[in-house]
Design a protein around this motif. Structure first.
Motif, PDB file in Angstrom:
ATOM      1  N   LYS A  29      34.285  30.779  42.762  1.00  0.00           N
ATOM      2  CA  LYS A  29      34.335  30.823  41.292  1.00  0.00           C
ATOM      3  C   LYS A  29      33.758  32.174  40.854  1.00  0.00           C
ATOM      4  O   LYS A  29      33.141  32.857  41.694  1.00  0.00           O
ATOM      5  N   PRO A  30      33.946  32.553  39.602  1.00  0.00           N
ATOM      6  CA  PRO A  30      33.434  33.856  39.186  1.00  0.00           C
ATOM      7  C   PRO A  30      31.933  33.968  39.475  1.00  0.00           C
ATOM      8  O   PRO A  30      31.180  33.017  39.270  1.00  0.00           O
TER       9      PRO A  30
ATOM     10  N   LYS B 136      34.708  38.922  40.627  1.00  0.00           N
ATOM     11  CA  LYS B 136      34.743  38.884  39.155  1.00  0.00           C
ATOM     12  C   LYS B 136      35.921  38.044  38.656  1.00  0.00           C
ATOM     13  O   LYS B 136      37.003  38.068  39.246  1.00  0.00           O
ATOM     14  N   ALA B 137      35.697  37.370  37.542  1.00  0.00           N
ATOM     15  CA  ALA B 137      36.778  36.613  36.901  1.00  0.00           C
ATOM     16  C   ALA B 137      37.980  37.535  36.707  1.00  0.00           C
ATOM     17  O   ALA B 137      37.808  38.688  36.319  1.00  0.00           O
ATOM     18  N   GLY B 138      39.154  37.019  37.001  1.00  0.00           N
ATOM     19  CA  GLY B 138      40.371  37.815  36.811  1.00  0.00           C
ATOM     20  C   GLY B 138      40.808  38.558  38.061  1.00  0.00           C
ATOM     21  O   GLY B 138      41.957  38.969  38.167  1.00  0.00           O
TER      22      GLY B 138
ATOM     23  N   VAL C 211      39.987  34.501  41.740  1.00  0.00           N
ATOM     24  CA  VAL C 211      38.563  34.146  41.568  1.00  0.00           C
ATOM     25  C   VAL C 211      38.415  33.033  40.530  1.00  0.00           C
ATOM     26  O   VAL C 211      37.630  32.100  40.701  1.00  0.00           O
ATOM     27  N   SER C 212      39.192  33.121  39.437  1.00  0.00           N
ATOM     28  CA  SER C 212      39.030  32.134  38.360  1.00  0.00           C
ATOM     29  C   SER C 212      39.857  30.875  38.591  1.00  0.00           C
ATOM     30  O   SER C 212      39.870  29.991  37.735  1.00  0.00           O
TER      31      SER C 212
ATOM     32  N   LYS D 193      43.135  30.763  38.723  1.00  0.00           N
ATOM     33  CA  LYS D 193      44.517  30.937  38.241  1.00  0.00           C
ATOM     34  C   LYS D 193      44.910  32.408  38.327  1.00  0.00           C
ATOM     35  O   LYS D 193      44.127  33.280  37.933  1.00  0.00           O
TER      36      LYS D 193
ATOM     37  N   GLU E 227      46.462  27.222  43.352  1.00  0.00           N
ATOM     38  CA  GLU E 227      45.873  26.989  42.022  1.00  0.00           C
ATOM     39  C   GLU E 227      45.505  25.511  41.838  1.00  0.00           C
ATOM     40  O   GLU E 227      44.427  25.191  41.329  1.00  0.00           O
TER      41      GLU E 227
END
Ligand code: GLY
Ligand code: MN
Ligand code: MN
Length: 428
Positions: free
Chosen positions: A206-207, A255-257, A281-282, A284, A424
């Motif tokens: 996760k982020p 990092k997210a994204g 990471v997020s 999706k 996902e």
């Protein structure tokens, strides 16, 4: 050893195939790898020589396998020399192979202590014309340390300068690419351990997670399954790091994204597995990330279908290049007309896909091979196309290990989540 020993019929058969390649009146010598020292009294983890493993299964330092099919003493046609164990060794290091255990592991009937090597070898040499010695001849090997085989070569040539010397490496690279069922089962087992590690990650990432935390999760899962650990330095590369092909720092925050490229294979019983997955990471992918992902996936599927007996490796790689070209045009990364007019010797796709599509895999991650030998049933190759776009902080590679069969291919990683939607869903 953490692993369950492989049935010795593997080694008995391997030696049976091996001797067919020797000239008459030969003696062949395989030395174990050295125990490598650290700076003080420590030792690095031992890793056995893969040719010795292939022919004997003996996973212990200071071992020598001698094969002399024409020896006048039938007991000397196959001899395994191991270090004589002692009470002192038992106290400090634990059980080593005794003669019975060495026979059970290898199927070799004549086991001698290492101290008898010189005498017995001398008697074999006096009967022989050809002495076969081993050397790492891998195309990309960089060997700067002197190996046990190297030291033995010097001693042997000094002592017996008038014999005919021959190379073992060409024989080993002929034999090792064709995997027998016991090897396929063992590699499948390594792939299954990799799968467990990967599935564990899908609930973990996760982020904010660090690349080394991901590495730790994998190491835990691998060791829990009697693997020694990674089959090679793992690449856990988030964002732009995925474009560094041999990134092994694994020290950044995810990092997210971003997408994380995971090139992570477990070893089992000295056999490798070699897998790459890319996960968001997020949880999706962005539409662009998914487009690039699916382009790589289509190339991977197309390439896998081309792994058929009779194809030459270089022709195969060129064909995969054509698939990749089309995908890169579709992604807007290459211009169709520029591709039509490109110099075929340096195709434009290499800007985004600069490595090979496949390599043999087995005891070595990049296993020994004869480059100009057409593909055959029983070979295991990776399929690992990638697209690397530093200006988008994005690198996607997907990699499975595939067995060539009579009827096509058996993907040894066919059960490991691969479709973007499935990844996902599992991360949700
Ligand atoms: N992990 C090394 C490779 O993919 O070749
Ligand atoms: Mn690979
Ligand atoms: Mn890999």
């Amino acid at each position: 050893m953490k692993y369950t020993a492989i049935d010795n019929s593997l080694y008995i058969n391997n030696r049976k195939n091996f001797v067919k390649h020797l000239k008459p009146n030969s003696v062949a010598v395989f030395n174990s790898n050295d125990l490598m020292p650290t700076n003080a009294d420590g030792l690095m983890p031992f890793r056995q020589n893969n040719d010795l493993l292939y022919l004997s299964g003996v996973d212990q330092e200071e071992s020598i396998l001698v094969i002399a099919p024409n020896a006048s003493n039938p007991k000397h046609r196959e001899i395994l020399f191991v270090k004589e164990t002692s009470e002192l060794i038992a106290i400090w290091e634990g059980a080593k192979l005794d003669k019975e255990a060495a026979t059970k592991q290898s199927g070799v009937q004549t086991i001698c202590w290492l101290t008898d090597f010189e005498n017995i070898f001398h008697s074999l040499v006096t009967e022989a014309e050809h002495i076969y010695l081993n050397q790492n001849e891998h195309l990309r090997a960089i060997v700067t340390v002197e190996t046990r085989d190297g030291r033995f070569r010097k001693d042997c040539k000094a002592k017996y300068p008038d014999h005919e010397y021959e190379r073992l490496a060409p024989i080993m690279r002929k034999l090792r690419p064709i995997k027998s069922q016991l090897e396929i089962d063992t590699i499948q087992h390594a792939c299954n351990i990799t799968e467990k590690g990967f599935r564990r990650l899908l609930n973990f990432v996760k982020p904010g997670v660090k690349e080394y935390e991901i590495e730790a999760e994998l190491a835990h899962e691998f060791l829990m399954n009697r693997s020694r650990g990674f089959a090679y330095e793992p690449i856990i590369a988030s964002g732009a790091s995925a474009c560094v092909l041999h990134y092994v720092d694994n020290n950044k925050e995810c990092k997210a994204g971003d997408v994380i490229l995971l090139d992570i294979g477990a070893e089992y019983a000295n056999y490798a597995s070699d897998m790459t997955r890319c996960i968001p990471v997020s949880g999706k992918f962005t539409p662009r990330q998914k487009d690039v992902y699916n382009a790589v996936l289509r190339v991977m599927k197309g390439a896998t279908a081309m792994l058929v007996p009779g194809t030459l490796h270089n022709d195969y790689h060129d064909e995969v290049g054509r698939l990749m070209e089309n995908e890169l045009i579709g992604l807007g990364l290459l211009d169709k007309d520029a591709v039509a007019n490109q110099d075929p010797k340096s195709p434009l796709y290499k800007k985004y896909f600069m490595h090979g599509t496949s390599h043999h895999m087995g005891l070595d991650v990049h296993d020994v091979e004869e480059r100009n030998r057409p593909f055959e049933v029983g070979m295991i190759l990776t399929v690992e196309p990638g697209i690397y776009i530093p200006e988008e902080d994005l690198g996607i590679r997907l990699e499975n290990d595939v067995l060539i069969t009579e009827n096509g291919q058996l993907d040894l990683m066919g059960n490991i989540p691969l479709e973007a939607d499935e990844i996902e869903a599992l991360m949700a």
